[in-house]
Design an enzyme around this catalytic site. Structure first.
Site, PDB file in Angstrom:
ATOM      1  N   GLY A 250       0.844  -1.324  -0.309  1.00 23.42           N
ATOM      2  CA  GLY A 250      -0.050  -0.049   0.016  1.00 23.42           C
ATOM      3  C   GLY A 250       0.878   1.548  -0.063  1.00 23.42           C
ATOM      4  O   GLY A 250       0.152   2.352   0.197  1.00 23.42           O
ATOM      5  N   ASP A 251       2.031   1.152  -0.163  1.00 28.42           N
ATOM      6  CA  ASP A 251       2.821   2.347  -0.034  1.00 28.42           C
ATOM      7  C   ASP A 251       4.227   1.946  -1.052  1.00 28.42           C
ATOM      8  O   ASP A 251       4.322   0.953  -1.447  1.00 28.42           O
ATOM      9  CB  ASP A 251       3.342   2.757   1.185  1.00 28.42           C
ATOM     10  N   ASP A 252       5.400   2.900  -0.845  1.00 30.02           N
ATOM     11  CA  ASP A 252       6.581   2.697  -1.708  1.00 30.02           C
ATOM     12  C   ASP A 252       6.891   1.233  -1.412  1.00 30.02           C
ATOM     13  O   ASP A 252       7.155   0.496  -0.345  1.00 30.02           O
ATOM     14  CB  ASP A 252       7.521   3.555  -1.274  1.00 30.02           C
TER      15      ASP A 252
END
Length: 442
Positions: A250-252
């Protein structure tokens, strides 16, 4: 000790082998591919002990936190020459957070959940918890001041079951910063390979103030709507190798960091010698990121042979006024993108601040960033290179960067100097071909 109803499931099947460092070959099977994974091998240990020897019961009901603590204590104090492997057999093992020790290999088996987390001090280079002031929840698997530690397996799973933490974040009921799944501090000779991490409460793998770290042949997954579930975040660390892994979170996917504003500037521990190779995956945010917390400096980064798809940004270098520090000597080569909202972004206005005491005169520098041989399709917007008025980004090289499928073909550029060769769509006027030969070439 804080009491929470989070669940972590260790669902890992592991086998004892002499070494789990696999020689990597090209498709033809005859040419050895470049790899840094053998810098920290998954060494074999002369002794193997089972968690069952310390009273552990994998019945899905017994809480085994004390058994893990006893096992690690025994390994730490017996100090077998060559180290010890702790084997966790197949079963469902309930446990709270626990620390590792030096000269140890952790072999995990199926199932574990944890309902209690201790608190630890905030990182000195951050000055507070990343989400909230004060202490932070300890990572599920944690090590501080260790040498020669291996976590490995045969594609078994550590399931952080982070939805309870994500919901607390969404409802704004968190008391402290969420726990990472794996974190090592002040440690060297760390090898993590051949396991699956899923549903981390927060960042998945966080080596901070570390040296000589290898992360290879990993699968790291979380839903795209899970908040802040970064895949691997090397932080104020040197000689870190991340290779041959699939990450979808859900992120980098990977974010290189080195401290936050005035605290990172004061701690002054850079990240350097970071290699990211043959990583593929997707994220609503960035495929490969540097920053935005880079106040201790980031340098000598190599990214090559990566495949980013279904993501917000392909490559994202980000900083902000008040960060200070530097990002320099970054080489990104041979990256493939598909279905990306923004292909390349180098930005000087990204990220929040830990408190109101950051120095607005602490301007970061971004210099000598080379991005070559990038091919992208279904890229909505090619990119933006937007520096800081009093600290323009310098020596930015785009070479053989071909991005197709855009809805908006215009690059956004300001306060940036550099060169562009063979860029499609055509680059902004700030990137010329007037730099000295050798800086930017095909």
């Amino acid at each position: 000790m804080a009491s929470l109803h989070g669940i972590v499931a260790i669902i890992v099947v592991l086998v004892v082998v002499a070494t789990l460092v696999t020689v990597q070959y090209c498709d033809a099977g005859t040419v050895e591919m470049t790899s840094c994974a053998d810098a920290v091998p998954a060494r074999s240990r002369p002794e193997v002990v089972s968690i069952t020897e310390f009273g552990g019961v994998g019945d899905g009901r017994t809480v085994n936190t004390w058994a893990f603590h006893k096992a690690v204590y025994r390994i730490q104090h017996q100090r077998r020459r060559g180290g010890t492997t702790l084997l966790v057999p197949a079963g469902t093992w309930l446990t709270g957070s626990f620390n590792l020790t030096s000269h140890m290999t952790l072999f995990l088996a199926r199932g574990a959940d944890t309902r209690s987390w201790p608190l630890v001090e905030p990182l000195p280079s951050y000055g507070r918890g990343r989400e909230l002031p004060g202490a932070r929840y300890n990572s599920f698997i944690h090590g501080d001041g260790l040498r020669d530690v291996v976590i490995t397996g045969d594609k078994g799973v550590i399931d952080g079951q982070g939805d309870v933490w994500w919901n607390m974040w969404r409802r704004r009921t968190l008391q402290h910063t969420r726990p990472n799944l794996l974190e090592f501090m002040h440690s060297s000779g760390i090898h993590i390979s051949n396991i699956v991490l899923k549903n981390s409460p927060f960042w998945n793998i966080h080596p901070v103030y570390c040296d000589n770290v290898v992360i290879t042949n990993m699968i790291i997954v979380a839903p795209h709507d899970s908040p802040n579930t970064d895949g691997v975040d090397p932080d104020s660390s040197t000689n870190v190798c991340i290779e041959d892994s699939y990450i979808s979170t859900g992120d980098d996917l990977v974010a290189i960091k080195s401290g936050w504003d005035e605290y990172g500037i004061a701690y002054n521990r850079p990240s350097s010698g970071i290699t990211i190779r043959r990583v593929r995956g997707s994220s609503p945010f960035s495929g490969i990121a540097i920053g935005s917390e880079a106040s201790g400096g980031v340098s000598n980064v190599l990214v090559e042979d990566c495949n980013i798809f279904n993501s917000g940004y392909g490559i994202h270098i980000k900083t902000n006024v008040g960060r200070g520090g530097y990002i320099r000597n970054v080489t990104i080569n041979n990256v493939r993108m598909n279905n990306i909202r923004n292909g390349l972004r180098i930005a000087g206005d990204v990220g929040d601040h830990p408190d109101e005491h950051f120095n607005q005169l602490a301007l970061p520098t971004v210099d000598a960033v080379s991005i070559k041989n990038v091919w992208g399709v279904n890229v909505q917007q090619p990119g933006s290179l937007e520096g800081i008025r009093n600290s323009p980004f310098t020596r930015i090289c785009l070479s053989n960067v071909k991005l197709f499928g855009w809805r908006n073909a215009a690059w956004k550029c300001r306060d940036v100097h550099g060169a562009a060769l063979g860029v499609q769509p055509g680059p902004c006027a700030e990137l010329t071909t007037s730099l000295s030969p050798g800086f930017c070439s095909y």
